[in-house]
Write a protein that holds these residues in place. Structure first.
Motif, PDB file in Angstrom:
ATOM      1  N   ALA A 283       0.161  -1.371   0.129  1.00  0.00           N
ATOM      2  CA  ALA A 283      -0.199   0.052   0.186  1.00  0.00           C
ATOM      3  C   ALA A 283       0.884   1.354   0.143  1.00  0.00           C
ATOM      4  O   ALA A 283       0.648   2.234  -0.225  1.00  0.00           O
ATOM      5  N   LEU A 284       1.782   1.018   0.724  1.00  0.00           N
ATOM      6  CA  LEU A 284       3.005   2.354   0.794  1.00  0.00           C
ATOM      7  C   LEU A 284       3.275   2.224  -0.966  1.00  0.00           C
ATOM      8  O   LEU A 284       3.506   3.563  -1.603  1.00  0.00           O
ATOM      9  N   HIS A 285       3.804   1.323  -1.781  1.00  0.00           N
ATOM     10  CA  HIS A 285       4.136   1.448  -2.774  1.00  0.00           C
ATOM     11  C   HIS A 285       3.073   2.359  -3.751  1.00  0.00           C
ATOM     12  O   HIS A 285       3.081   3.402  -4.692  1.00  0.00           O
TER      13      HIS A 285
ATOM     14  N   ARG B  61       3.702   5.931  -2.849  1.00  0.00           N
ATOM     15  CA  ARG B  61       4.387   6.723  -3.312  1.00  0.00           C
ATOM     16  C   ARG B  61       3.868   6.606  -4.827  1.00  0.00           C
ATOM     17  O   ARG B  61       4.751   7.513  -5.551  1.00  0.00           O
ATOM     18  N   ALA B  62       3.116   6.131  -5.543  1.00  0.00           N
ATOM     19  CA  ALA B  62       3.344   6.297  -6.612  1.00  0.00           C
ATOM     20  C   ALA B  62       1.916   6.996  -7.711  1.00  0.00           C
ATOM     21  O   ALA B  62       2.649   8.366  -8.351  1.00  0.00           O
ATOM     22  N   GLN B  63       1.491   8.154  -6.676  1.00  0.00           N
ATOM     23  CA  GLN B  63       0.674   8.828  -6.736  1.00  0.00           C
ATOM     24  C   GLN B  63       1.427   9.844  -7.205  1.00  0.00           C
ATOM     25  O   GLN B  63       2.931  10.394  -6.743  1.00  0.00           O
TER      26      GLN B  63
ATOM     27  N   HIS C 112       8.291  11.895  -0.586  1.00  0.00           N
ATOM     28  CA  HIS C 112       8.564  10.835  -0.066  1.00  0.00           C
ATOM     29  C   HIS C 112       7.905  10.561   1.057  1.00  0.00           C
ATOM     30  O   HIS C 112       7.548  10.791   1.146  1.00  0.00           O
ATOM     31  N   ALA C 113       7.789   9.132   1.042  1.00  0.00           N
ATOM     32  CA  ALA C 113       6.692   8.560   1.804  1.00  0.00           C
ATOM     33  C   ALA C 113       7.576   8.210   3.253  1.00  0.00           C
ATOM     34  O   ALA C 113       8.678   6.566   2.911  1.00  0.00           O
ATOM     35  N   GLU C 114       7.170   7.437   4.001  1.00  0.00           N
ATOM     36  CA  GLU C 114       7.524   6.875   5.388  1.00  0.00           C
ATOM     37  C   GLU C 114       6.192   6.412   5.643  1.00  0.00           C
ATOM     38  O   GLU C 114       5.429   7.164   6.377  1.00  0.00           O
TER      39      GLU C 114
ATOM     40  N   ALA D 150       0.758   6.727   6.189  1.00  0.00           N
ATOM     41  CA  ALA D 150       2.163   6.869   5.646  1.00  0.00           C
ATOM     42  C   ALA D 150       1.588   8.544   5.890  1.00  0.00           C
ATOM     43  O   ALA D 150       1.349   9.099   5.617  1.00  0.00           O
ATOM     44  N   HIS D 151       3.500   9.243   6.189  1.00  0.00           N
ATOM     45  CA  HIS D 151       3.168  10.374   6.273  1.00  0.00           C
ATOM     46  C   HIS D 151       4.147  11.028   5.190  1.00  0.00           C
ATOM     47  O   HIS D 151       5.302  10.097   4.503  1.00  0.00           O
TER      48      HIS D 151
END
Lengths: 786, 249
Positions: free
Chosen positions: A484-486, A489-491, A496-498, A611-612
């Motif tokens: 889900a983080l990916h 990130r793809a948006q 940067h996403a953590e 995610a932040h």
């Protein structure tokens, strides 16, 4: 009117400037007392009536999903009087004109009849009937300008729905309407409560015949703790998040905390003013009596007894008390009205009006009377017992001696006027000391007020620049795998996403326990960091917990102890975990762990809650839209707008307190300096006029008259800064709570501004008196004694 | 001598005239009534002379005249010149400057600053004067060197008045104006104070003007100016001055 009383009024009129200055100080104390305690009284009464009339619950609990039949088991717990099951869900709202998404808390209304507990007051419009109709809470509706018929589009369980607002409501559950989390201030533009028929919520969230939230009313004498424990046991199987007693219910906690602060400061701050008034009256009355010795002698010669003389001066003090209290009650009623109105914008009640309990001004009068008489009793008694023969003679000339500076052999450094000033100060050390304290108190009030503001800004700045370094935070509806983080990130626009993992947990140590959020922090975190009191990042240990110091304190835990962690989600693991460190954070009770360590504890692999993100400012609008439309996303928090809204609210709320602080500090400075200057003038007018005859200029005698006050004021400024700091330290601890901690930070500007205001007020007061030097009667001093 | 006869004061051409008053009148209001305190006074005072002005007791006339000479008050009409300086139009600043550098004042009630010692009370004036004598010398002149470090509360009335005289003369004023200097003192102490004034007049050549209601004092003066009904009623010249010690009252 009797002649003696007539004398009283004329004496008062004769010293009207000084009387005004003192009455203003009494007025300030009484006004603050009346305004704050009347507000407290109104808020308490209104709160109680509201809670009773709208059946505010005693115990609250949330769970994943429980069948309605569980309600019967809950009702059977001993001590439970009433049960209200509900469905409560936070959803993303898509608000036109607001690119960042807002959060709506949907709360179910029974399909038939009104809620048994936490009833809703219908302010305007009608109750919702259809599945897509809602009532909006008043603060949100007001902030967004919603009225009956307005529509909101919301993302319900991944499907976009248009909800129609049929009316505006209020509930004792949301008097202080906040979402919870890092922002302790209501953000009414971005958080709203929407009451919706249960049917609609059931179908939207597949909750037919089930509930995820329950509120209980306790019977008389029932133990909340025990009921909560039994409730937790029942809900355990249904994904219970732990029961909360009313005392910890967010809205109630904030309101009660506010009431507590009001009751503390409503008494303490007025006492400061009354103390200053007592000191001023002491000085003024002593002076008056010493100038009226011959009059006292004459009165006694005419046959007035000691009690009559004592009573005479006691009546004069009474006049100050009565006038000061009357003015204070009037100003206090006015301020109280404004204060209640201000509270009404933050704490929403069906009806919050100001009313003045007549006992309050009486209590204020008694308080100021006690203070004023405490300050003057000795002088009154001395006047009463003055032997008439002695009173006939002028007072013995005051005794002076060389000051410490001169005894040290430094007199060469001092001109004659400077020696006069120093010897005057040394002759009455207590008066000098009290004057310094009183002027210092004016500085201290300002420094104290500004310290509070500085500390708030420090916390907000720290949040903005050192802790929450992300631009936005995305929370998923359900925990998601790392993939889900990916997707996030793809948006477009995400720089940067953590990831983070956040679970509800109960932390237990010995018999103490607290509900808290347990947050997993990834290694090498750069965005949402945990920092210590010096804003240095705290690295997460490979194993073990980092706790808010306040959580540690609540549990009685120190670093090295092991606590029992009961996770209230997913597989609900319960494990003993060592506490690696306590950290001085600012908001809430928090527990942190390394992200991977939390994963191991949960028995999960790479699961995250959200995610932040850091985002490209040029593309943030599109990004918000895209995120709002992602079904997996439960909410998006935009840091800048949250923090801006906090700053705006604080600025607005504190502006009044800044203005009042300045006014009150000026009243104290004026009261002290003006009275001191007038008395110094009275005592030395003859000396000064003689000096004028001897050829000294106005400037030179002004220096002698005002130099003493200048010395007192200059000494009082640093003393006041220290006093302000000390008061801030002493009261700072009172302001710290499990919800927010304000580390004491006082900026140089605050000290400087406090000093500057008091210096300006003192200078103006002194100059008012200095003008009188221009009218000194030089001829008069040649003729007779004072 | 009848009141309405013009008074002719002999012009003394041998000595320099310090003060010249011409047609001084002073009218002040006391409640509802206008009081004509001075009704046209003409008077010259000369360098180094010792003048006693005798006024009727309980009347302010003589004090008002002294106030005008001392730059504390201005006349309602008429003119006062001090040497070539017009005091009548000097203004507040000019009068302060005049008092600061040219006049020494002695008050009936001493008016010492209680928080300053004898020496410091004198120094208060010497610090702002142009060519003062050391405070110690001034105290020496009034016989109080040994009391220099005492505060007023530690001094007797006579001593306080002598400190006041020292304070007045320490700046070496051209004029010493004394407003009933012995009014608050008994005869023994009064004589000591008068001796101090007399010594200043004799040794420093300071023009000295003492106002009093005590006629006995007039016997130590060069000239005695009698004031009555707001006018100069009579001027006597003493051919043989008495020493203060020989005065009786």
């Amino acid at each position: 009117m009797r002649a003696l009383n007539r004398k009283l009024l004329r004496d008062l009129w004769h010293m009207k400037g000084q009387a005004l200055a003192i009455c203003l100080v009494i007025m300030s104390g009484v006004a603050l007392f009346v305004a704050q305690l009347a507000t407290l009284d109104r808020l308490k009464v209104t709160q109680q009536e509201y809670y009773a009339q709208y059946r505010f619950a005693d115990v609250f609990a949330a769970c994943k999903r429980a069948p309605e039949s569980v309600a019967g088991q809950i009702a059977a717990i001993e001590g439970v009087d009433a049960v209200q099951t509900r469905i409560v869900v936070d959803v993303t709202l898509d608000i036109p004109g607001l690119d960042e998404p807002a959060i709506g808390r949907l709360v179910s209304l029974p399909d038939h009849g009104r809620p048994v507990l936490n009833d809703v007051h219908l302010r305007a419009g009608r109750w919702p009937a259809a599945d897509d109709e809602v009532l909006a809470n008043e603060a949100f509706a007001a902030a967004r300008g919603y009225r009956e018929g307005s529509t909101i589009s919301a993302l319900l369980n991944g499907r976009k729905r248009v909800l129609t607002i049929t009316g505006v409501g209020l509930s004792p559950e949301f008097i202080y309407s906040i979402r919870g989390g890092a922002n302790p201030l209501p953000d009414d533009k971005r958080f709203g409560v929407l009451w919706m028929p249960r049917r609609g919520l059931e179908s939207a969230f597949d909750m037919e015949g089930a509930f995820n939230n329950v509120a209980l009313k306790l019977g008389r004498g029932a133990s909340g703790q025990e009921v909560a424990r039994r409730l937790d046991m029942i809900l355990e199987r249904h994904g219970g998040f732990g029961a909360t007693l009313r005392a910890n219910q967010l809205s109630h906690w904030f309101l009660n905390n506010e009431l507590e602060q009001l009751s503390r400061f409503g008494v303490v701050v007025p006492l400061v003013f009354l103390g200053v008034a007592a000191f001023l009256l002491n000085v003024v009355l002593n002076r008056l009596i010493s100038t009226q010795r011959e009059q006292i002698a004459a009165l006694k010669a005419f046959g007035y007894g000691n009690p009559a003389i004592g009573l005479h001066y006691a009546k004069l003090i009474l006049l100050f008390v009565v006038i000061g209290t009357a003015l204070g009650a009037a100003v206090g009623a006015y301020l109280g009205d404004a204060l209640v109105a201000l509270y009404g914008t933050v704490y929403r009640f069906p009806s919050l009006t100001f009313a003045l309990n007549p006992l309050l001004p009486l209590a204020a009068g008694a308080l100021s009377g006690a203070a004023c008489y405490a300050g003057t009793l000795k002088a009154v008694l001395a006047a009463a017992s003055l032997p008439p023969a002695e009173a006939m003679r002028p007072q013995a000339p005051p005794l002076y001696r060389p000051t410490v500076i001169e005894r040290l052999g430094l007199q060469r450094l001092l001109s004659q006027p400077a020696r006069m000033i120093l010897r005057n100060l040394e002759r009455r050390p207590y008066r000098a000391l009290l004057s310094i304290s009183a002027i210092g108190m004016a500085v201290a009030i300002l420094v104290w007020g500004f310290a509070f503001i500085d500390s708030i800004w420090y916390v907000i700045d720290s949040q903005e620049y050192d802790i929450q370094r992300e631009d936005i935070t995305v929370a998923f509806v359900e925990p998601r795998p790392q993939s889900a983080l990916h997707a996030v990130r793809a948006q477009q626009g995400v720089l940067h996403a953590e990831p983070f993992r956040s679970v509800a947990a109960r932390v237990r140590f010995e018999h103490r326990h607290r509900l808290t959020g347990l947050t997993g922090v990834p290694r090498g975190v750069t965005l949402s960091r945990v920092v210590d009191e010096n804003l240095r990042p705290v690295a997460m240990p490979a194993d073990g917990l980092v706790l808010s110091r306040w959580l540690g304190r609540a549990l009685g835990v120190k670093a090295g102890d092991s606590v029992q962690v009961e996770v209230l989600e997913a597989r609900r693991p319960a494990l003993s975990v060592p506490v690696a460190a306590l950290v001085d954070d600012f908001v809430g009770l928090n527990a942190y762990m390394d992200l991977d360590a939390l994963g191991r504890l949960m028995g999960e692999d790479g699961v995250i809650s959200g995610a932040h993100l850091r985002v490209d400012p040029a593309r943030q609008t599109q990004l918000y839209r895209a995120l709002k439309d992602m079904p997996a996303v439960a909410g998006v928090a935009v840091k800048a707008s949250t923090i801006q809204s906090m700053r705006d609210q604080i600025t607005q709320n504190l502006m009044y307190s800044v203005i009042f602080n300045i006014v009150f500090a000026c009243i104290i400075a004026f009261g002290v300096v003006y009275n001191n200057a007038r008395i110094a003038l009275g005592e030395s007018a003859r000396e000064l006029a003689s000096l004028r005859v001897l050829g000294l200029t106005r400037a030179e005698i002004s220096f002698i008259l005002l130099g003493e006050l200048a010395v007192l004021t200059v000494v009082a400024l640093p003393v006041g800064c220290v006093m302000g700091w000390a008061i801030s330290v002493a009261t700072g601890e009172l302001l710290n709570t499990e919800v927010i901690r304000l580390p004491l930070k006082i900026s140089d500007f605050s000290y400087a501004f406090g000093c500057a205001v008091v210096l300006a007020a003192s200078t103006v007061s002194a100059l008012v008196v200095r003008r009188r030097l221009d009218h000194l009667d030089l001829v008069e001093v040649l003729k007779s004694r004072e | 001598m009848a009141d309405n006869e013009p008074i002719y004061v002999l012009a003394d051409t041998t000595r320099e005239c310090v003060f010249r008053a011409e047609g001084l009148t002073k009218v002040y209001r006391m409640g509802e009534v206008e009081v004509h305190a001075l009704r046209g006074v003409d008077l010259d005072l000369y360098q180094g002379e010792f003048v006693v002005m005798l006024g009727p007791s309980g009347k302010r006339q003589v004090h008002l005249l002294l106030n005008i000479l001392g730059g504390l008050d201005v006349p309602s009409a008429g003119r006062v010149t001090y040497r070539d300086r017009d005091l009548t139009g000097a203004g507040e600043r000019g009068l302060t400057e005049y008092r600061r550098h040219h006049v020494g004042f002695v008050f009936q009630f001493y008016n010492l600053i209680p928080s300053l010692t004898a020496r410091e009370n004198v120094a208060l004036v010497t610090e702002i004067a142009r060519d003062p004598m050391p405070p110690e010398d001034a105290l020496e002149l009034v016989g109080l060197s040994h009391r220099a470090d005492h505060f007023p509360a530690q001094l007797s009335g006579g001593e306080q008045q002598r400190v006041a005289i020292a304070r007045a003369i320490a700046k070496r004023p051209q004029v010493l104006l004394c407003d009933e200097p012995t009014g608050a003192l008994d005869i023994t102490t009064g004589v000591v104070v008068l001796q101090a004034i007399e010594r200043v007049n004799r040794e420093l050549g300071t023009t000295t003007c003492v106002i009093t209601h005590n006629a006995a004092i007039s016997r130590m003066a060069d000239r005695v100016v009698h004031i009555a009904d707001g006018r100069i009623a009579r001027v006597d010249h003493n051919t043989a001055k008495l020493a203060p010690a020989d005065l009786q009252w």
